[in-house]
Design a protein around this motif. Structure first.
Motif, PDB file in Angstrom:
ATOM      1  N   SER A 223       0.847  -1.207  -0.151  1.00  0.00           N
ATOM      2  CA  SER A 223      -0.024   0.018   0.349  1.00  0.00           C
ATOM      3  C   SER A 223       0.925   1.257   0.033  1.00  0.00           C
ATOM      4  CB  SER A 223      -0.732  -0.044   1.056  1.00  0.00           C
ATOM      5  OG  SER A 223       0.054   0.193   2.327  1.00  0.00           O
ATOM      6  N   PRO A 224       0.123   2.314  -0.233  1.00  0.00           N
ATOM      7  CA  PRO A 224       0.892   3.329  -0.104  1.00  0.00           C
ATOM      8  C   PRO A 224       1.611   3.874   1.258  1.00  0.00           C
ATOM      9  CG  PRO A 224      -0.953   4.157  -1.629  1.00  0.00           C
ATOM     10  CD  PRO A 224      -1.171   2.644  -0.808  1.00  0.00           C
ATOM     11  N   VAL A 225       2.470   4.717   1.411  1.00  0.00           N
ATOM     12  CA  VAL A 225       3.032   4.898   2.834  1.00  0.00           C
ATOM     13  C   VAL A 225       1.835   5.868   3.481  1.00  0.00           C
ATOM     14  CG1 VAL A 225       4.785   6.189   4.352  1.00  0.00           C
ATOM     15  CG2 VAL A 225       5.486   4.702   2.169  1.00  0.00           C
ATOM     16  N   ARG A 226       1.548   5.400   4.789  1.00  0.00           N
ATOM     17  CA  ARG A 226       0.599   6.271   5.579  1.00  0.00           C
ATOM     18  C   ARG A 226       1.198   6.543   6.981  1.00  0.00           C
ATOM     19  NH1 ARG A 226      -4.768   5.267   4.160  1.00  0.00           N
ATOM     20  NH2 ARG A 226      -5.340   6.682   5.762  1.00  0.00           N
ATOM     21  N   LEU A 243       1.861  -5.743  18.801  1.00  0.00           N
ATOM     22  CA  LEU A 243       0.550  -7.069  19.255  1.00  0.00           C
ATOM     23  C   LEU A 243      -0.691  -6.750  18.095  1.00  0.00           C
ATOM     24  CD1 LEU A 243      -0.749  -9.307  21.128  1.00  0.00           C
ATOM     25  CD2 LEU A 243      -1.474  -7.284  22.218  1.00  0.00           C
ATOM     26  N   VAL A 244      -1.183  -7.745  17.519  1.00  0.00           N
ATOM     27  CA  VAL A 244      -2.358  -7.483  16.939  1.00  0.00           C
ATOM     28  C   VAL A 244      -3.403  -8.079  17.491  1.00  0.00           C
ATOM     29  CG1 VAL A 244      -3.325  -7.883  14.520  1.00  0.00           C
ATOM     30  CG2 VAL A 244      -0.933  -7.765  14.809  1.00  0.00           C
ATOM     31  N   ILE A 245      -4.553  -7.226  17.596  1.00  0.00           N
ATOM     32  CA  ILE A 245      -5.869  -7.751  18.095  1.00  0.00           C
ATOM     33  C   ILE A 245      -6.970  -7.452  17.345  1.00  0.00           C
ATOM     34  CG2 ILE A 245      -7.528  -7.461  19.880  1.00  0.00           C
ATOM     35  CD1 ILE A 245      -5.092  -6.659  21.945  1.00  0.00           C
ATOM     36  N   GLY A 246      -7.400  -8.428  16.336  1.00  0.00           N
ATOM     37  CA  GLY A 246      -8.367  -8.106  15.554  1.00  0.00           C
ATOM     38  C   GLY A 246      -7.500  -7.292  14.311  1.00  0.00           C
ATOM     39  N   ARG A 247      -8.031  -6.025  14.087  1.00  0.00           N
ATOM     40  CA  ARG A 247      -7.537  -5.331  13.021  1.00  0.00           C
ATOM     41  C   ARG A 247      -6.886  -4.015  13.660  1.00  0.00           C
ATOM     42  NH1 ARG A 247      -7.163  -7.009   8.208  1.00  0.00           N
ATOM     43  NH2 ARG A 247      -7.574  -4.897   6.883  1.00  0.00           N
ATOM     44  N   THR A 248      -6.426  -4.130  14.886  1.00  0.00           N
ATOM     45  CA  THR A 248      -5.661  -3.032  15.647  1.00  0.00           C
ATOM     46  C   THR A 248      -4.372  -3.543  16.028  1.00  0.00           C
ATOM     47  OG1 THR A 248      -7.899  -2.205  16.310  1.00  0.00           O
ATOM     48  CG2 THR A 248      -5.629  -1.571  17.421  1.00  0.00           C
ATOM     49  N   MET A 274      -3.523   1.322  16.637  1.00  0.00           N
ATOM     50  CA  MET A 274      -3.919   1.875  15.376  1.00  0.00           C
ATOM     51  C   MET A 274      -4.729   0.837  14.648  1.00  0.00           C
ATOM     52  SD  MET A 274      -1.921   2.785  11.785  1.00  0.00           S
ATOM     53  CE  MET A 274      -1.965   0.947  11.285  1.00  0.00           C
ATOM     54  N   ASP A 275      -5.879   1.446  14.372  1.00  0.00           N
ATOM     55  CA  ASP A 275      -6.898   0.438  13.203  1.00  0.00           C
ATOM     56  C   ASP A 275      -6.230   0.653  11.993  1.00  0.00           C
ATOM     57  OD1 ASP A 275      -9.086   0.154  11.641  1.00  0.00           O
ATOM     58  OD2 ASP A 275     -10.444  -0.173  13.512  1.00  0.00           O
ATOM     59  N   VAL A 276      -6.054  -0.498  11.407  1.00  0.00           N
ATOM     60  CA  VAL A 276      -5.459  -0.507  10.175  1.00  0.00           C
ATOM     61  C   VAL A 276      -6.211  -0.202   8.928  1.00  0.00           C
ATOM     62  CG1 VAL A 276      -3.756  -2.299  10.922  1.00  0.00           C
ATOM     63  CG2 VAL A 276      -5.943  -3.247   9.903  1.00  0.00           C
ATOM     64  N   ASP A 277      -7.558  -0.482   9.234  1.00  0.00           N
ATOM     65  CA  ASP A 277      -8.475   0.010   8.051  1.00  0.00           C
ATOM     66  C   ASP A 277      -8.660   1.554   8.159  1.00  0.00           C
ATOM     67  OD1 ASP A 277      -8.861  -2.535   7.471  1.00  0.00           O
ATOM     68  OD2 ASP A 277     -10.255  -2.974   9.244  1.00  0.00           O
ATOM     69  N   THR A 278      -8.807   2.352   9.180  1.00  0.00           N
ATOM     70  CA  THR A 278      -9.136   3.610   9.449  1.00  0.00           C
ATOM     71  C   THR A 278      -7.809   4.410   9.592  1.00  0.00           C
ATOM     72  OG1 THR A 278      -9.647   3.730  11.693  1.00  0.00           O
ATOM     73  CG2 THR A 278     -11.397   3.051  10.062  1.00  0.00           C
TER      74      THR A 278
END
Length: 423
Positions: A223-226, A243-248, A274-278
């Motif tokens: 993906s592009p750098v965010r 640590l990954v919990i769900g999509r965070t 950080m939420d990886v979707d938002t």
């Protein structure tokens, strides 16, 4: 409580260690007794209480039993089995690997210790030592090619971007070579999602300023750098596992770069989520008094981010006298705007182990609930957070040095879903 000690594996050309336990001979039957005369429901109850290898072999015996094992009802049985260990399943940890360098040996080697040691290893992981593991999840291991040491007076962040990355399935042996990343990915990485028995995955990398990129195996591209926007400057510790919990994704961070040799006497570390979707990020403060319970010389390596099966954030802390675990409870419905509260419990009293030296955490397995830690005068230990059982992976010696520690877990539910009915 004594640490259950297993003999350390030997390495070529070394005088220490003992040979690994023998593999069971062919005439030893470790399969389930899948007698067709027994009711399928009874066989499922037996399978749900058996090890992973036996479950898979039993599914290969006949069509009715395989159909029942692949059904969702059997996965519910597996969940009930794990209820006694807080939802974790210690049997899903199939191995621990590490780089072993000994001054009495001709060269360093990568050692893979099967778990349990009495069974043939399911782990196929003999990658070159020029690659170091930077993330692992559900059988996948992300490897990064080792970079040359920085020149004198040069920091890690001053090197070029674009690490050489590959993803290895340590169960099947399949290897994926990733295209070059655009940022300086000197930190540990995070496998966000692993599906289809490791054939599909997402990988997140971050640099020292928490700029991120995500690789999708389905798209075959980054993906592009965010960037992450926070009200305070944050820098994740370069050797702390996210640590990954769900999509965070959660990082253990410091508000400013620490000069070499400076420990937790400076600014208090905290967690960035950080939420990886938002790409929305929040700051979670560590429990009050958490780091003050640690010895003055202990660094952030005495802190470990972990999670319960139902997604509650945990912080495991190596305190002066004990190893404790803090659980973050979510905000209440009555006061949802207030932050959650931390609850502390003691996992291990170090005096019970006869341990008075430093403890450093090396990683956490979210399927099995296993934490890997290195105790200065003992060696490499695996500790299950639910059962509190501890086992020695490698005994410390004066001549040996252990690094590149990696946990190898499997996702049994994903494995069963990937299996096809017998024709």
């Amino acid at each position: 409580m004594d640490i259950d000690a297993a003999p350390p594996p030997s390495i070529p050309g070394s005088s220490h260690g003992a040979p690994p336990p023998p593999v069971p001979s062919a005439d030893v039957d470790i399969d389930l007794d899948c007698d067709a005369t027994l009711p399928v429901d009874l066989l499922l109850e037996i399978a749900a209480r058996s090890d992973v290898v036996s479950v898979v072999r039993c599914a290969a015996t006949n069509k009715p039993l395989r159909r029942a094992i692949l059904d969702r009802g059997f996965r519910r049985l597996l969940s009930l089995r794990a209820a006694s260990t807080a939802g974790f399943d210690p049997a899903l940890l199939r191995g621990v690997s590490y780089r072993l360098e000994d001054s009495e040996a001709a060269r360093p080697v990568r050692v893979v210790q099967a778990i349990p040691a009495t069974e043939p290893s399911l782990v196929r992981f003999d990658e070159s030592l020029v690659f170091e593991p930077v993330a692992s999840r559900d059988g996948l291991v992300v490897l990064r090619r080792l970079r040359p040491r920085p020149l004198f007076g040069q920091s890690l962040e001053e090197g070029p971007p674009g690490s050489v990355l590959r993803v290895v399935n340590s169960i099947t042996g399949e290897v994926s070579v990733l295209p070059s990343v655009s940022i300086r990915d000197y930190r540990k990485h995070a496998l966000i999602n692993v599906e289809d028995h490791g054939r599909s995955f997402e990988l997140l990398v971050a640099d020292e300023r928490l700029r991120t990129q995500i690789y999708s195996s389905r798209d075959g591209a980054w993906s592009p750098v965010r960037p992450i926007h926070l009200h305070r400057g944050s820098r994740p510790f370069h050797d702390s596992c996210p640590l990954v919990i769900g999509r965070t994704v959660h990082w253990l961070c410091n508000p400013e770069p620490l000069p070499p040799g400076r420990h937790l006497s400076g600014p208090e570390p905290y967690i960035v989520a950080m939420d990886v979707d938002t790409f929305q990020a929040t700051v979670i403060d560590l429990p009050r008094g958490c780091t003050s319970r640690m010895t003055a010389s202990m660094s952030h390596r005495g802190l470990l981010l972990a999670a319960t099966v139902d997604g509650k954030l945990l912080v495991v802390v190596s305190e002066t006298q004990v190893i404790s675990m803090w659980t973050l409870s979510p905000p209440t419905e009555e006061e949802p705007s207030l932050p959650g509260s931390w609850r502390r419990q003691v996992l291990i009293d170090k005096q019970d182990w006869g341990v008075h030296s430093s403890v450093q955490f090396e990683g956490f397995g979210q399927r099995s609930g296993t934490a890997i830690l290195y105790i200065g005068r003992v060696g490499l230990i695996r500790l299950n957070l639910a059962t509190k059982e501890a086992h020695v992976v490698f005994y410390r010696t004066e001549t040996a040095y252990v690094s590149q520690v990696c946990l190898h877990e499997i996702n049994l539910s994903s494995l069963l879903q990937a299996m096809k009915p017998l024709s």
